[in-house]
Each structure stands twice: as structure tokens, then as C-alpha cells.
Design a protein around this motif. Structure first.
Motif, PDB file in Angstrom:
ATOM      1  N   LYS A  55     -24.054   8.125  12.916  1.00 14.82           N
ATOM      2  CA  LYS A  55     -24.213   6.822  13.562  1.00 14.82           C
ATOM      3  C   LYS A  55     -23.948   5.693  12.567  1.00 14.82           C
ATOM      4  N   GLU A  56     -24.540   5.818  11.399  1.00 13.62           N
ATOM      5  CA  GLU A  56     -24.382   4.798  10.361  1.00 13.62           C
ATOM      6  C   GLU A  56     -22.925   4.682   9.916  1.00 13.62           C
ATOM      7  N   ALA A  57     -22.233   5.835   9.906  1.00 12.08           N
ATOM      8  CA  ALA A  57     -20.860   5.849   9.385  1.00 12.08           C
ATOM      9  C   ALA A  57     -19.854   5.309  10.390  1.00 12.08           C
ATOM     10  N   SER A  58     -20.201   5.315  11.666  1.00 10.63           N
ATOM     11  CA  SER A  58     -19.235   4.889  12.683  1.00 10.63           C
ATOM     12  C   SER A  58     -18.962   3.392  12.574  1.00 10.63           C
ATOM     13  N   PRO A  59     -17.677   2.996  12.738  1.00  9.32           N
ATOM     14  CA  PRO A  59     -17.368   1.574  12.685  1.00  9.32           C
ATOM     15  C   PRO A  59     -18.114   0.848  13.809  1.00  9.32           C
ATOM     16  N   SER A  60     -18.681  -0.279  13.479  1.00 11.73           N
ATOM     17  CA  SER A  60     -19.413  -1.038  14.475  1.00 11.73           C
ATOM     18  C   SER A  60     -19.294  -2.505  14.127  1.00 11.73           C
ATOM     19  N   PRO A  61     -18.250  -3.153  14.638  1.00  6.58           N
ATOM     20  CA  PRO A  61     -18.010  -4.545  14.246  1.00  6.58           C
ATOM     21  C   PRO A  61     -19.160  -5.466  14.619  1.00  6.58           C
ATOM     22  N   GLU A  62     -19.917  -5.106  15.647  1.00  4.74           N
ATOM     23  CA  GLU A  62     -21.024  -5.965  16.059  1.00  4.74           C
ATOM     24  C   GLU A  62     -22.006  -6.189  14.916  1.00  4.74           C
ATOM     25  N   ILE A 105     -28.245   8.560  20.749  1.00  2.00           N
ATOM     26  CA  ILE A 105     -27.753   7.486  19.883  1.00  2.00           C
ATOM     27  C   ILE A 105     -28.880   6.535  19.478  1.00  2.00           C
ATOM     28  N   GLU A 159     -14.922  -5.152  10.284  1.00  2.54           N
ATOM     29  CA  GLU A 159     -16.094  -5.020   9.430  1.00  2.54           C
ATOM     30  C   GLU A 159     -15.814  -5.313   7.967  1.00  2.54           C
ATOM     31  N   ARG A 209     -16.365   6.301   5.713  1.00  4.47           N
ATOM     32  CA  ARG A 209     -17.347   5.266   5.380  1.00  4.47           C
ATOM     33  C   ARG A 209     -17.601   5.232   3.876  1.00  4.47           C
ATOM     34  N   GLY A 227     -21.404  -5.922  11.708  1.00  7.70           N
ATOM     35  CA  GLY A 227     -20.814  -6.510  10.506  1.00  7.70           C
ATOM     36  C   GLY A 227     -20.926  -5.584   9.314  1.00  7.70           C
ATOM     37  N   PHE A 228     -20.234  -5.947   8.244  1.00  7.61           N
ATOM     38  CA  PHE A 228     -20.256  -5.087   7.069  1.00  7.61           C
ATOM     39  C   PHE A 228     -21.297  -5.575   6.088  1.00  7.61           C
ATOM     40  N   LEU A 265     -18.147   8.900  18.146  1.00  6.76           N
ATOM     41  CA  LEU A 265     -19.421   8.766  18.851  1.00  6.76           C
ATOM     42  C   LEU A 265     -19.335   7.733  19.975  1.00  6.76           C
ATOM     43  N   ALA A 266     -18.643   6.613  19.702  1.00  3.70           N
ATOM     44  CA  ALA A 266     -18.558   5.552  20.712  1.00  3.70           C
ATOM     45  C   ALA A 266     -17.726   6.015  21.914  1.00  3.70           C
ATOM     46  N   LEU A 304     -20.679   1.298  20.424  1.00  5.55           N
ATOM     47  CA  LEU A 304     -21.629   2.370  20.136  1.00  5.55           C
ATOM     48  C   LEU A 304     -23.019   2.007  20.624  1.00  5.55           C
ATOM     49  N   ARG A 332     -14.130 -12.457  11.109  1.00  9.06           N
ATOM     50  CA  ARG A 332     -15.275 -12.680  12.005  1.00  9.06           C
ATOM     51  C   ARG A 332     -14.876 -13.521  13.221  1.00  9.06           C
ATOM     52  N   ARG A 361     -22.829  -3.745   3.644  1.00  9.27           N
ATOM     53  CA  ARG A 361     -23.038  -2.630   2.724  1.00  9.27           C
ATOM     54  C   ARG A 361     -24.166  -1.743   3.217  1.00  9.27           C
ATOM     55  N   ARG A 362     -23.811  -0.858   4.139  1.00  9.77           N
ATOM     56  CA  ARG A 362     -24.834  -0.046   4.781  1.00  9.77           C
ATOM     57  C   ARG A 362     -25.504   0.885   3.788  1.00  9.77           C
TER      58      ARG A 362
END
Lengths: 324, 323
Positions: free
Chosen positions: A258-265, A246, B220, B191, A267-268, A218-219, B261, B240, A270-271
């Protein structure tokens, strides 16, 4: 749309199955797919494996013939090829960049032989000098310099990124109107992907082609394309301007992607994954909305009929009864 | 070494004997993994990350070997471990999930048979007990116990990968080594697998070494991160901090290779050039030929991995606090 280079209206592609248990059934690889691609536009086709995105590209290149629906290029309906001339005319307009830079170049041919072919087949250069000039020009445009040096080499002497550049050069040799790029960077090392993507964006500007950019990322789609279509289980679930889709997804599947895509911004943290499960069988796709068995918001109504595309305004459409 | 250390690599060198000489795919790696820690190792093809994983698991065979250095697992040096010791250690002490896990299952045995086999190889338990353990482990990865009778081809790629994780964890190892475990999977499945690993780690408390080229994913999920380039660790630190302020130009280039994204769309550069051949390494810093900042010194002498602020280290002449 008047300046549409490519238009698909309700295109379907069904493949017959061969298994004993499923004899007489078909794989619904592509159902009711409609979109237009404007002149100089780039549209991303995003989806997971089995979503039908590569089938869609193959139908447009006519590797496969569509089962039903209408497919026009420059307003002209595509009919079965009558002769070789017909096929050549189509291939001069529509070219494809394949995912695998290792498998798509003949290992026994030099880069010169590989790149000469399109010019010879389509009779695009008169005389040796012109051909030589065109070969050098096209290699320089994809960033392989000095060109003479590359023309002598064989594919195995090049890195994956360089090979993909040769593929792209071959694609652009015939000056196509439409370029279908099927995950052109997914098999390359991450550090060189951006170089290829930037080069493709540059070629689009200078050559004025239209891109159908196929990806699962997606990104990456957002980086490359102004519009995006998300496919799931053979159907387009949502289509519209990239940032609209998006930021304000109208379909729960797009939300999930969208939720599944890695997005380091972000953080993790636990979505909360909005859905589980996997893409359904395309031999017996679920009745109604194909996403309803996985959809957390599904109601009885969702399994009754395939939802129509709903207009969310500004060219943004979603195939969900709750959208809008 | 304090009691909290699970694994320590000391100046590890490993690689492959070829007709052209020894290819040192891992060249002097020092890393420490605490008990319960999630260490991400990022790098592109040819950086040595998989060789490192295979060396840790004692799986280098034939032309591949550990050349020198030590791999201390709970204080015991595995480089000198006998075949018998390894047999004891694998699966119960440490287990591995491979990239092609989808194809790592035996196609002619049911999932249940394969899980029970693994248990019987290490534990003296009855068939019924082994089956109960298998069902319990499958439940942890969200697979119904009925699936014990299924053959691999009857499962989707994501399910097979979850079976492989269940199999790796079935004897409750202290360390789980994962080599690109989700690369072949779609984002949604990826995921769910990653969430599952995080959840199981909380529940069971094992340490993880997670190897992938996908830095955006690693940032992440990891506690700490090691970035590898051409056989060496070029930067190490808390995930981080490394994401917020990468020090090494290679780490920065990698970070600059993943479009965002949601953030603003900026023109991203990636990294020019290609990774060097290990048999024809450039003099000085291995990254210098591709580095936009390289100065003369970088092409003359190789920088060592030195401390660069709190818990961080970096191998660069130009970046890092101690310069």
C-alpha cells in the motif's frame, strides 16, 4: 459456500529444479492456497512478480497440474483429464485472458479465423449463418464495430487495445463460467486501459461470469473487484473485501504494498517504507512466515511456524500472528 | 539565458528516416530545466519522450537524427557538438539510465570492473582510487561493497537497476536523464529506487529528467511536469498544479486513467481512440480526433503552446487563461 463456482483448498504447486546445486529440490511456487470464487463475483489476486499469482491461474486452467490440495469447480473435484472430451469440458468452463495482446494472437490468421476456432472446437454454432451471427455479436460486445470490417483484418493491422479486445472476445465466445484475466491491461497504453477495464466490467454484468483478476496494481484491483487476495512468495497473506483490506490491512506486507503504490493524492512526502528487501528464493523459502526476514515487526516466533489465517471478521483474513 | 538554467531545448525537432519519409517523433519542443530541478515527462508510447531523451544525450544514430533546433546544456549547443566534445560531456556532464537497465550491464564483466571502467574512461586515477569511488557510490545506493565482485546475473532486477544508477552518478554529473527507469520493476522495488533518487538528488544536487507513462508516479516525484502527445508538449507546469487542475483535455484524460487507491471509486473513462500515426497526422490539433471537447477550429488549425497562468502553459484552443 454454496454458490461458489470455484474453490481451492490448500492447493500447492511445486516445480522440480534442474540446477546442479539445487538438484532434488523444488520451487515452492504455490503453497497452501485456499479461496473461493462466487458466482458473478470478481476476486483480485494481487502480488509482485514471483508471488505465485500466475502459477495459481495456470493451475486453475490446468496448464499445470497441482501438486496437492483440492480444486473444485461447481462442487466437482477436478481429476486428471481422461480424454479430449474432459479437457474440452474444462476449457468451456474456464478461460483465460493473457497479458500480452501481441503474442496471444496468431499473426497468420485473420480475426475471423481466430474467433471461429472456439465456436468450431466446442461445436457452438450450427451452420454458417449462425456462426456469422455469433461472430458479429461477440465483436460488437467488445466494441469492435463494424464487425465485418474487423473480421477481415490480421492482428498486425490492429492496435494493442483492439487486439486485447479480440482476445477478450475469443475468451467469451465459449460462454465460460470463470474468466482468469492475467494482467490484461498492463501492456497497453495508459489512456486505453480504462476502456478495456470498463468493457470487462460490463461483460461481467451481461454474461454473469466470475473473474479472477490478476494484477500487481492495488488501485486497479480496487476498481475491478469487490474482494482481494494478496499473495507473497507463493502464499496468500491476506484476503477479504477490497476496501477492508486496503483500509485496515492485517498483514505488514499488505501495508508495505500500500505504501509503495503511487498515490498522487498524498503527495511525495518521503514515505516511511515499512520494509526493505525483495521476495525471497522459493527454492528455500524462509521458515515460518515467508515475509518475516523483511518484516519490521517480526519476532522470534514468526520464524517458527507458518502462521495460520486469522479471522478478522466479515470475511477478512490475514496470515499474521499479530493480526486482529 | 540566466546562469540558473541547466538545459534548454529550443524548437527541437528529431526523428527517424524511413522508407515512407521522415518520422518527426519530436516536433518543435521547447523546454527549460533549472539547476537542481526534477522535470517529469509524461506520455504514452509513440509520443516522442524516448526520442527526446536520446536526442538530449546525443544518442540518435543511423536513421535517427536531430533535424533542427538547439539543445543548450549550460549554454553550449549540443546539436553542433563534435564526437570528442560528446565524449567529454557524457557521464561527467550528463548521464542516462535506460529502461532496460537490467540488461544494459555487460554480463561477462563484474559490477566492479564495469564501474572502474567508467571511471578510468574519464578520470586519471589509480585502480585503488577507482575501486574506492565505486564502493562509495554503491554504498549510496544501498549495495554492499562486496558486490563489486558480483556478476549481473547474481543480482536481482532492483539491484541491477541500482547499480545502473550508481554507474550513472559515479562521475557526479549535473544532469541525470532517466527513461522509464522503474517500469520493469515491482512496485515495492520501484518505490525504493525512487526514494533513493530523491535522496541522492538532495545530497548531490543534480537535475533530473524522468520519463515515464506513469503519470500518477510523476505527479508525486516531480517539481515540474511536461505532458507530451504525438511529438509535442501539450501542457507544462508545476506538478502539483497540473495534478490539481489539468488544463489540456489530454492531460485530464490521462489523469482520469489511474484509479484511486483510497479516494471514492468513480467510473473512469480513460481516453477513446488511439494515438495518431506520425506519418498521417490529423489536420489541426493532434489530439482533436480523440478529444471530447473538440470544435471546428481544433480540426483546422494547430494550437501553439502558450502561457496559461503562473509558470504554466497549454496548447489548446479551448483551455488556458490567455484565450
Amino acid at each position: 459456500m454454496n454458490d461458489a463456482v470455484l474453490e481451492l483448498v490448500s492447493v500447492c504447486k511445486h516445480f522440480p529444479t534442474r540446477g546442479i546445486a539445487s538438484r532434488g529440490k523444488v520451487v515452492h511456487a504455490m503453497d497452501d492456497v485456499s479461496f473461493t470464487l462466487g458466482r458473478g463475483e470478481s476476486l483480485a489476486l494481487v502480488g509482485e512478480s514471483g508471488s505465485g499469482k500466475t502459477t495459481t491461474a495456470s493451475v486453475i486452467t490446468r496448464i499445470y497440474e497441482k501438486t496437492s490440495g483440492s480444486l473444485t469447480i461447481d462442487g466437482e473435484e477436478l481429476r486428471p483429464f481422461r480424454d479430449r472430451e474432459d479437457a474440452l469440458r474444462h476449457r468451456k468452463k474456464v478461460q483465460m485472458i493473457f497479458q500480452d495482446p501481441f503474442g496471444s494472437l496468431n499473426p497468420t490468421h485473420t480475426i475471423r479465423e481466430i474467433l471461429e476456432r472456439p465456436f468450431l472446437i466446442h461445436k457452438l454454432a450450427s451452420g454458417k449463418d449462425e456462426l456469422e451471427g455469433r461472430l458479429v455479436e461477440i465483436l460488437e460486445q467488445v466494441g469492435l464495430t463494424p464487425a465485418e470490417d474487423y473480421l477481415r483484418r490480421y492482428p498486425h493491422e490492429l492496435s494493442g487495445g483492439q487486439r486485447q479486445r479480440v482476445n477478450i472476445a475469443r475468451t467469451f465466445a465459449v460462454e465460460p463460467r470463470i474468466v482468469l484475466a492475467d494482467e490484461p491491461t498492463s501492456m497497453l497504453d495508459v489512456s486505453i486501459r480504462m476502456g478495456i477495464m470498463n468493457m470487462m466490467l460490463g461483460l461481467k454484468e451481461t454474461r454473469g461470469v466470475s473473474y479472477l483478476y490478476i494484477t500487481h496494481d492495488l488501485a486497479g484491483a480496487r476498481y475491478m473487484c469487490s474482494r482481494i487476495a494478496v499473495m507473497y512468495a507463493g502464499m496468500i497473506m491476506e484476503i477479504g473485501p477490497t476496501d477492508e483490506v486496503i483500509a485496515r490491512a492485517g498483514h505488514p506486507y499488505v501495508e508495505l504494498l500500500k505504501e509503495a503504490s503511487p498515490s498522487p493524492e498524498s503527495g511525495f512526502s518521503r514515505r516511511k517504507m515499512p520494509a526493505r528487501g525483495e521476495i525471497p528464493s522459493l527454492i528455500d523459502p524462509p521458515a515460518g512466515c515467508r515475509f518475516h526476514p523483511r518484516c519490521p515487526k517480526a519476532t522470534a516466533e514468526c520464524s517458527r511456524a507458518v502462521p495460520a489465517m486469522r479471522d478478522l471478521g466479515g470475511g477478512h483474513f490475514a496470515r499474521c500472528i499479530r493480526a486482529g | 539565458m540566466d546562469g540558473n538554467t541547466m538545459l534548454e531545448l529550443i524548437d527541437l525537432r528529431a526523428g527517424y528516416d524511413t522508407v515512407r519519409g521522415f518520422v518527426r517523433a519530436v516536433d518543435g519542443v521547447n523546454l527549460r530545466l533549472k539547476s537542481g530541478e526534477f522535470l517529469g515527462i509524461a506520455g504514452e508510447s509513440g509520443c516522442g519522450k524516448s526520442t527526446l531523451a536520446y536526442a538530449i544525450m546525443g544518442l540518435l544514430r543511423d536513421q535517427a537524427r536531430v533535424e533542427s533546433g538547439a539543445i543548450l546544456f549550460k549554454g553550449r549547443d549540443l546539436v553542433r557538438a563534435s564526437a570528442e566534445e560528446w565524449k567529454q560531456l557524457r557521464w561527467t556532464g550528463m548521464a542516462m539510465v535506460f529502461q532496460s537497465a537490467m540488461n544494459a550491464l555487460n554480463p561477462v564483466l563484474s559490477v566492479g570492473e564495469q564501474l572502474v571502467d567508467a571511471i578510468h574512461a574519464h578520470r586519471k586515477v589509480s585502480e585503488a582510487e577507482a575501486r574506492a569511488m565505486a564502493v562509495e557510490m554503491l554504498a549510496l545506493v544501498d549495495i554492499n561493497g562486496d558486490r563489486l565482485k558480483s556478476y549481473p546475473h547474481q543480482l536481482s532486477g532492483g539491484m541491477r537497476q541500482r547499480v545502473m544508477i550508481a554507474m550513472a552518478l559515479i562521475l557526479k554529473p549535473d544532469l541525470l536523464v532517466m527513461d522509464e527507469p522503474t517500469t520493469a520493476l515491482d512496485v515495492v522495488v520501484q518505490r525504493s529506487i525512487i526514494e533513493k533518487i530523491a535522496e541522492l538528488r538532495e545530497k548531490l544536487g543534480f537535475s533530473v529528467i524522468f520519463i515515464t507513462h506513469d503519470l500518477s508516479l510523476l505527479v508525486e516525484i516531480s517539481d515540474t511536469l511536461a505532458v507530451m502527445y504525438a511529438g509535442k508538449v501539450c501542457e507544462y507546469g508545476p506538478a502539483r498544479g497540473l495534478f490539481d487542475g489539468p488544463l489540456h483535455p489530454y492531460s485530464r484524460g490521462l489523469m482520469n486513467s489511474f484509479p484511486s487507491l483510497t479516494g471514492p471509486i468513480t467510473r473512469m473513462g480513460g481516453i477513446e481512440g488511439r494515438t495518431p500515426e506520425l506519418l498521417a497526422l490529423p489536420p489541426g490539433c493532434r489530439f482533436a480526433p480523440r478529444c471530447p471537447e473538440a470544435v471546428e477550429r481544433c480540426r483546422e488549425a494547430e494550437p501553439a503552446l502558450l502561457p496559461a497562468g503562473a509558470d504554466r502553459s497549454c496548447a489548446c484552443w479551448l483551455h488556458g487563461e490567455t484565450r
